[in-house]
Design a protein around this motif. Sequence first.
Motif, PDB file in Angstrom:
ATOM      1  N   ILE A 169      66.774  66.391   4.886  1.00 26.44           N
ATOM      2  CA  ILE A 169      66.153  65.390   3.992  1.00 26.44           C
ATOM      3  C   ILE A 169      65.331  64.282   5.037  1.00 26.44           C
ATOM      4  N   ARG A 170      66.325  63.594   5.956  1.00 21.54           N
ATOM      5  CA  ARG A 170      65.880  62.868   6.791  1.00 21.54           C
ATOM      6  C   ARG A 170      64.672  63.452   7.813  1.00 21.54           C
ATOM      7  N   LEU A 171      64.747  64.590   8.081  1.00 18.41           N
ATOM      8  CA  LEU A 171      63.719  65.295   8.956  1.00 18.41           C
ATOM      9  C   LEU A 171      62.457  65.370   8.283  1.00 18.41           C
ATOM     10  N   ALA A 172      62.383  65.829   6.813  1.00 14.69           N
ATOM     11  CA  ALA A 172      61.303  65.481   5.968  1.00 14.69           C
ATOM     12  C   ALA A 172      60.492  64.050   5.843  1.00 14.69           C
ATOM     13  N   ALA A 173      61.584  63.159   5.733  1.00 13.14           N
ATOM     14  CA  ALA A 173      61.109  62.009   5.487  1.00 13.14           C
ATOM     15  C   ALA A 173      60.508  61.494   6.758  1.00 13.14           C
ATOM     16  N   LYS A 174      60.934  61.734   8.056  1.00 12.06           N
ATOM     17  CA  LYS A 174      60.442  61.289   9.257  1.00 12.06           C
ATOM     18  C   LYS A 174      59.075  62.000   9.603  1.00 12.06           C
ATOM     19  N   LEU A 175      58.958  63.401   9.195  1.00 11.74           N
ATOM     20  CA  LEU A 175      57.703  63.784   9.223  1.00 11.74           C
ATOM     21  C   LEU A 175      56.638  63.142   8.076  1.00 11.74           C
ATOM     22  N   ALA A 176      56.880  62.744   7.042  1.00 13.07           N
ATOM     23  CA  ALA A 176      55.860  62.163   6.137  1.00 13.07           C
ATOM     24  C   ALA A 176      55.470  60.718   6.934  1.00 13.07           C
ATOM     25  N   TYR A 177      56.611  60.170   7.420  1.00 13.38           N
ATOM     26  CA  TYR A 177      56.380  58.770   8.130  1.00 13.38           C
ATOM     27  C   TYR A 177      55.502  58.842   9.243  1.00 13.38           C
ATOM     28  N   ASP A 178      55.682  59.986   9.993  1.00 13.15           N
ATOM     29  CA  ASP A 178      54.949  59.971  11.150  1.00 13.15           C
ATOM     30  C   ASP A 178      53.444  60.607  10.951  1.00 13.15           C
TER      31      ASP A 178
ATOM     32  N   GLN B 180      50.925  53.022   1.020  1.00  8.26           N
ATOM     33  CA  GLN B 180      51.503  54.375   1.372  1.00  8.26           C
ATOM     34  C   GLN B 180      52.480  54.301   2.598  1.00  8.26           C
ATOM     35  N   LEU B 181      51.998  53.311   3.393  1.00  8.66           N
ATOM     36  CA  LEU B 181      53.019  53.193   4.711  1.00  8.66           C
ATOM     37  C   LEU B 181      54.484  52.510   4.327  1.00  8.66           C
ATOM     38  N   GLN B 182      54.437  51.541   3.287  1.00 10.89           N
ATOM     39  CA  GLN B 182      55.710  50.956   2.786  1.00 10.89           C
ATOM     40  C   GLN B 182      56.571  52.465   2.085  1.00 10.89           C
ATOM     41  N   LEU B 183      55.747  52.936   1.386  1.00 11.67           N
ATOM     42  CA  LEU B 183      56.450  54.096   0.291  1.00 11.67           C
ATOM     43  C   LEU B 183      57.149  54.874   1.407  1.00 11.67           C
ATOM     44  N   VAL B 184      56.519  55.402   2.328  1.00 12.18           N
ATOM     45  CA  VAL B 184      57.219  56.436   3.208  1.00 12.18           C
ATOM     46  C   VAL B 184      58.070  55.952   4.049  1.00 12.18           C
ATOM     47  N   CYS B 185      57.901  54.754   4.443  1.00 13.14           N
ATOM     48  CA  CYS B 185      58.910  53.996   5.535  1.00 13.14           C
ATOM     49  C   CYS B 185      60.253  53.696   4.436  1.00 13.14           C
ATOM     50  N   ASN B 186      60.243  53.245   3.186  1.00 13.75           N
ATOM     51  CA  ASN B 186      61.392  52.969   2.387  1.00 13.75           C
ATOM     52  C   ASN B 186      62.012  54.290   2.162  1.00 13.75           C
ATOM     53  N   ALA B 187      61.228  55.594   2.180  1.00 12.93           N
ATOM     54  CA  ALA B 187      62.020  56.804   1.970  1.00 12.93           C
ATOM     55  C   ALA B 187      62.511  57.293   2.967  1.00 12.93           C
ATOM     56  N   TYR B 188      61.937  57.190   4.365  1.00  9.78           N
ATOM     57  CA  TYR B 188      62.647  57.204   5.651  1.00  9.78           C
ATOM     58  C   TYR B 188      63.895  56.478   5.675  1.00  9.78           C
ATOM     59  N   ARG B 189      63.867  55.194   5.385  1.00 10.81           N
ATOM     60  CA  ARG B 189      64.972  54.333   5.547  1.00 10.81           C
ATOM     61  C   ARG B 189      66.279  54.700   4.422  1.00 10.81           C
ATOM     62  N   ASN B 190      65.874  54.989   3.256  1.00 13.70           N
ATOM     63  CA  ASN B 190      66.723  55.886   2.511  1.00 13.70           C
ATOM     64  C   ASN B 190      67.573  57.192   3.099  1.00 13.70           C
ATOM     65  N   ALA B 191      66.629  57.975   3.427  1.00 12.44           N
ATOM     66  CA  ALA B 191      67.081  59.208   4.190  1.00 12.44           C
ATOM     67  C   ALA B 191      68.101  58.952   5.193  1.00 12.44           C
ATOM     68  N   LEU B 192      67.596  58.157   6.148  1.00 11.14           N
ATOM     69  CA  LEU B 192      68.508  57.609   7.415  1.00 11.14           C
ATOM     70  C   LEU B 192      69.912  57.091   6.634  1.00 11.14           C
ATOM     71  N   ASN B 193      69.766  56.110   5.872  1.00 13.18           N
ATOM     72  CA  ASN B 193      71.299  55.525   5.353  1.00 13.18           C
ATOM     73  C   ASN B 193      72.051  56.805   4.804  1.00 13.18           C
ATOM     74  N   GLN B 194      71.430  57.606   4.021  1.00 19.68           N
ATOM     75  CA  GLN B 194      72.215  58.834   3.250  1.00 19.68           C
ATOM     76  C   GLN B 194      72.544  59.799   4.393  1.00 19.68           C
ATOM     77  N   GLU B 195      72.114  59.931   5.526  1.00 21.48           N
ATOM     78  CA  GLU B 195      72.575  60.751   6.562  1.00 21.48           C
ATOM     79  C   GLU B 195      73.746  60.009   7.249  1.00 21.48           C
ATOM     80  N   ILE B 196      73.516  58.964   7.474  1.00 20.14           N
ATOM     81  CA  ILE B 196      74.645  57.910   8.011  1.00 20.14           C
ATOM     82  C   ILE B 196      76.093  57.952   7.289  1.00 20.14           C
ATOM     83  N   ASP B 197      75.699  57.925   5.909  1.00 20.15           N
ATOM     84  CA  ASP B 197      76.904  58.051   4.844  1.00 20.15           C
ATOM     85  C   ASP B 197      77.452  59.409   4.703  1.00 20.15           C
ATOM     86  N   THR B 198      76.553  60.505   4.837  1.00 15.05           N
ATOM     87  CA  THR B 198      77.330  61.562   4.882  1.00 15.05           C
ATOM     88  C   THR B 198      77.759  62.379   6.144  1.00 15.05           C
ATOM     89  N   CYS B 199      76.997  61.945   6.989  1.00 19.10           N
ATOM     90  CA  CYS B 199      77.508  62.651   8.537  1.00 19.10           C
ATOM     91  C   CYS B 199      78.116  61.816   9.562  1.00 19.10           C
TER      92      CYS B 199
END
Length: 221
Positions: free
Chosen positions: A165-174, A183-202
């Motif tokens: 999920i984080r990799l997909a969010a990064k690709l959209a942000y890039d 759009q920039l704020q939308l995908v940036c927030n999605a990327y932040r959420n994905a990063l936080n989720q990975e930190i919590d999970t992994c």
Amino acid sequence: MKKIFLIALLSLFVISCGDDIETNTPSIQGEVEDIFFRSGSSVATLNEDGSVTLTGSSSDEVVTLTASAYEEGIYSFGGSVTNEATFEDFNGVLYLTGENGDGEIEITKIEGGRLSGEFYFNALENGVGDTINFSKGSFFDVPLTNPGTPSTPGSDLDCEEAQNIRLAAKLAYDNVDPNNAEQLQLVCNAYRNALNQEIDTCGDESGDLQAILDTLGSCES
């Protein structure tokens, strides 16, 4: 002759199955004015008001779909911005349904924090100008970037899923147009959420994920 026909039919069946498997990867696709569009990256974000936004980006075009609830069902575009679709073309021109467009999105399946369904819409340039038609739209297994949000179904992820999920969010942000602030704020927030989720999970022993979060900041332009 009958045997040859059966072999040919079987071969066609196998090829067709292969095509289905190849296209059944997380994506948003359809036809824009009869020209095929398929996202190279696709993510979904649960918003604070309970709505969900799907974003699909190709190398130079972006489609977004917002439904008023993170639930299976049909959501109509037009007359209200609660449900909305937008399309940004390769020239940076933004088309949106707003109050004057029409169409609908149907979320047919939510499973494991991934959304599938169909959609179509007519959107106007900046909400008032020329109309563009997006038809035969579909989305498959689009991952939710903030699945840990309370009261959302399918929120349990393992580490590998969180990383994907984080990799997909990064690709959209890039791939987002840096000149499109919304759009920039939308995908940036999605990327932040994905990063936080990975930190919590992994976890994040190296601190690399937190460093990316620090670089993103608040995502406000």
